[in-house]
Design an enzyme around this catalytic site. Sequence first.
Site, short mmCIF file in Angstrom:
data_model
loop_
_atom_site.label_atom_id
_atom_site.label_comp_id
_atom_site.label_asym_id
_atom_site.label_seq_id
_atom_site.Cartn_x
_atom_site.Cartn_y
_atom_site.Cartn_z
N GLU A 215 91.58 56.94 44.17
CA GLU A 215 90.81 55.67 44.64
C GLU A 215 91.16 55.39 46.42
OE1 GLU A 215 88.03 54.09 43.51
OE2 GLU A 215 88.19 55.28 41.59
N SER B 60 48.83 62.25 16.69
CA SER B 60 47.37 61.98 17.32
C SER B 60 47.46 60.71 17.92
CB SER B 60 46.87 61.92 16.14
OG SER B 60 46.26 63.02 15.32
#
Length: 760
Positions: free
Chosen positions: A62, A339
């Site tokens: 970091e 469908s």
Amino acid sequence: MIYAYVNGTPKLTADDLKDPQSSMIYDMNDEFITYVTSSERREYVKIDDIPELVQQAFISTEDVRFREHMGIDMKRIVGAAVANVQDGFGAEGASTITQQVVKNSVLSSDKTLERKVQEAYLAIQLEQKYSKDQILEMYLNKIYFGSGAYGVATASKTYFNKPLKELTPAEAALLAGLPQRPSSYDPFLHPKVAEERRNTVLHLMYKNGAITKQQKEEAMKTAVTESLSKEKTKRLKYDAFIQQVIKELKEKGVSERAIYEGGLKIYTTLDPKAQAHTEKVLSTEEYVNYPNDKFKAGVALLDTKTGVIRALGGNRTSGDQNIEKGFNYATDITRQPGSTIKPILDYGPAIEKFKWSTYKQIKDEELEIDGWEAGNWDDDFHGDVSMREALVHSYNIPAIKTFMEVGSEDAVSFAKQLGIPIKTAHPAYAIGGFGKGPSPLELAGAYTAFGNQGVYHKPTTLRSVKYPDGYETKYESKPVAAMHDYTAYMITDMLKDVVKSGTGTLAAIPGLEVAGKTGTTNMPDGLDQIKKGSSDSWFAGYTTNYTAAVWTGYDKTTAESYLTPEDQKIAKYIFKSIVSEVSKDKKTAGFSKPKSVEEVYINKDTGYVTKDENGSNVTKELIVKGTSLKEMTAPVKAKKADKKERTKSNKNNKEKNKDDKKKDSDKAKEEEKKKEDEKQTEPPTTKPEDEADPPPPQDDNPDDPGTTPEPEDPPTVPDPPPTEPPPTTDPPPTEPPPADGGEGTGTGPGAGTSGTTTTP
């Protein structure tokens, strides 16, 4: 200007610096409901109890010059400035560990100049007041590691079930890599990505002298899953909904660190009563009898008028149970829609483009497309049928003909306006033959537009986000005019009949006008001997207040795990239970006919408009105001299309025309023989490149509470979903022909596997 920014900087307190600020989530009524994480787990640890190996893993990753700078790192600022000039402000960050402590304590995550100035100012102040060890201690106890773990000590026990002093270089590196993106690097869910991230950290640790070359090489040989704890985490309250909230925040640029550590107040669209009932319907058998614990379901409940998400049912597991992190079946599945796609790709576009009436005649006849013989769920042809009849009874051939008449480009454009993410479409798409279909959330979003006069809103869970410094971002889903109001109303009117007398009667709710569509898919290849089985079953429906889409099925369809005819009813039962409950004590108006639509009465015996509304065999139909009545009954002819979308005349029909001089008895025999041959014909072989695509789905039969309904074709998560099964007399499913290099989002005219026909 800089002075003004500094002057407006919020103050830091000891409490802000010590404890991580979990973000809080509020419902539609601004009531607090839960934290972003589940019951938070925190174990504070002093810097002297954090091994040097662990400290160096985080510093190397970091902020490599953490021990040297005064709170801001000028070298990183210069590097980030270059990137920002090239790619735009905010393209690359330069935050040190000290700045991250500040940002995660009181500032928003916005990448604005004002925020960066305030962040730098507070970081320098922090360095002047606290030692490096104190700041590092704050940081390592404040950051979020995923799985509800705040702080490095808690993370060590969560992922490895061991104290910090026992961590190996590989384990320390894994933890150091998590805070950047806790969910993306989650080793339980994404071990390969987590291992790549860990190895990057190991390389940085070696580069900065934290470990030796031998330690690095040995650690990189270790599988990331080798030392992971098997402990399961408790599900978060309203887990499926919160997952979607976090997903949307990330999409809008809010960092994971801000989400988990930034103390945000997140105001959502959640209806807690609807969410609680949805979870209860899925996790108990109080409302629905489920076949077994492996049976899966996903539900999305939206506000029809605004498209906002009121509830999500992502799994059938109770929130009180401890489980592995789960798949969200409401938002993540991409199974064939069956469908349920017909209003979106076929009939909606046809009304929008041609202004067809609901009585538009479409000839249901034998149809062959590049070797693929399309069929209906009842293995029969019905001659001239109206668009309404075709949709209500979910006949496939009229849907395919309608799609081809509209054209792929216009059909896809219509679907995209409704949030259905497809890039191209072939005839098999007309009946749900996708390789990658919509999720329940996407499908529900599309259906809201039909119930909202054609206006679509992208579904969202977010209203606003407030940061600790008072900064607020508001969110809204802007309305999109996806279709004309006459298209929306005419589709709605036909879908009302689906629920009243068609394939969706089991979803009908007394006292409410409900419009909806069913969808099912066939069994996969190798399992077609299970004649009445289905892979998935859908129901999507709406009232003027609520829209819901439900998917049901199994992770993988097998001979032991498939939907029986009784199981295929469950999607409708779930819809009915949820929508009826949320509609209690709430006025639900009927669907209002716009001025652009006119009602006409048709004598079905003659096919002509009649003034006798009560005559025998008279039906009420809808037309777009100002359109000609002459075209109402003109049948849609089989349309020839280029390449894959060519419609071929049936060879047997040609032969029949040539033999028109034969005696009637000979013709009858020939026709009988033709039908027998068709039943025995093997479907065309699919091309190797299309083997992974599923076949188109099948049609649904009308629901009969006393009899077993026809199965529908649903999609599955791991496997491509097969299509909906046929009704009582199940015809052998036909395989669509291979696609012509289209997008992988679906099957081509037959880019699927064998054995598919679409069901309502």
